[in-house]
Design a protein around this motif. Sequence first.
Motif, PDB file in Angstrom:
ATOM      1  N   LEU A  32      -6.877  -6.452   1.628  1.00 44.67           N
ATOM      2  CA  LEU A  32      -7.048  -5.010   1.747  1.00 44.67           C
ATOM      3  C   LEU A  32      -8.134  -4.484   0.818  1.00 44.67           C
ATOM      4  CD1 LEU A  32      -3.314  -3.913   1.987  1.00 44.67           C
ATOM      5  CD2 LEU A  32      -4.983  -4.010   3.850  1.00 44.67           C
ATOM      6  N   SER A  33      -8.294  -5.106  -0.331  1.00 49.07           N
ATOM      7  CA  SER A  33      -9.258  -4.629  -1.328  1.00 49.07           C
ATOM      8  C   SER A  33     -10.649  -5.230  -1.155  1.00 49.07           C
ATOM      9  CB  SER A  33      -8.750  -4.941  -2.742  1.00 49.07           C
ATOM     10  OG  SER A  33      -7.536  -4.284  -2.975  1.00 49.07           O
ATOM     11  N   PHE A  36     -11.998  -4.911   4.053  1.00 46.44           N
ATOM     12  CA  PHE A  36     -12.409  -3.655   4.678  1.00 46.44           C
ATOM     13  C   PHE A  36     -13.786  -3.189   4.238  1.00 46.44           C
ATOM     14  CE2 PHE A  36      -7.743  -2.520   5.397  1.00 46.44           C
ATOM     15  CZ  PHE A  36      -7.807  -2.851   6.731  1.00 46.44           C
ATOM     16  N   PHE A  63      -8.216  -0.254  -2.384  1.00 41.25           N
ATOM     17  CA  PHE A  63      -7.585   0.155  -1.144  1.00 41.25           C
ATOM     18  C   PHE A  63      -6.461   1.108  -1.488  1.00 41.25           C
ATOM     19  CE2 PHE A  63      -4.185  -0.297   1.976  1.00 41.25           C
ATOM     20  CZ  PHE A  63      -4.867   0.007   3.136  1.00 41.25           C
TER      21      PHE A  63
END
Length: 99
Positions: A32-33, A36, A63
């Motif tokens: 997620l960090s 994206f 995130f």
Amino acid sequence: VLGKCALTPMGGAGDKMGGYKGYGWATVVELLSTAFQSGPFGEDVCGVDRKTGKPIPMPLGHFFLAIDIESLCPLSTFTRNTATLLEAIRESRKSPAGP
């Protein structure tokens, strides 16, 4: 942690207690960090230039997630369920057999 309070990774602390849950959650957070925003990960965020040993800025990704609780259930239900869960955790006892 020998008599001191500490937050530990999901699944416990250290090699013997970290387990798959901690590794899995760390992987989710990393994805997620980084994924994206095509951000750096692993060695690229260690904070040290491996050639010189000097500190370097860490280009960290972030995130954030906001959840509208009331779109899933009434806030009073969520609050009651959360209180019940946290109370059960606080009242739990360690197993005499250990982890």
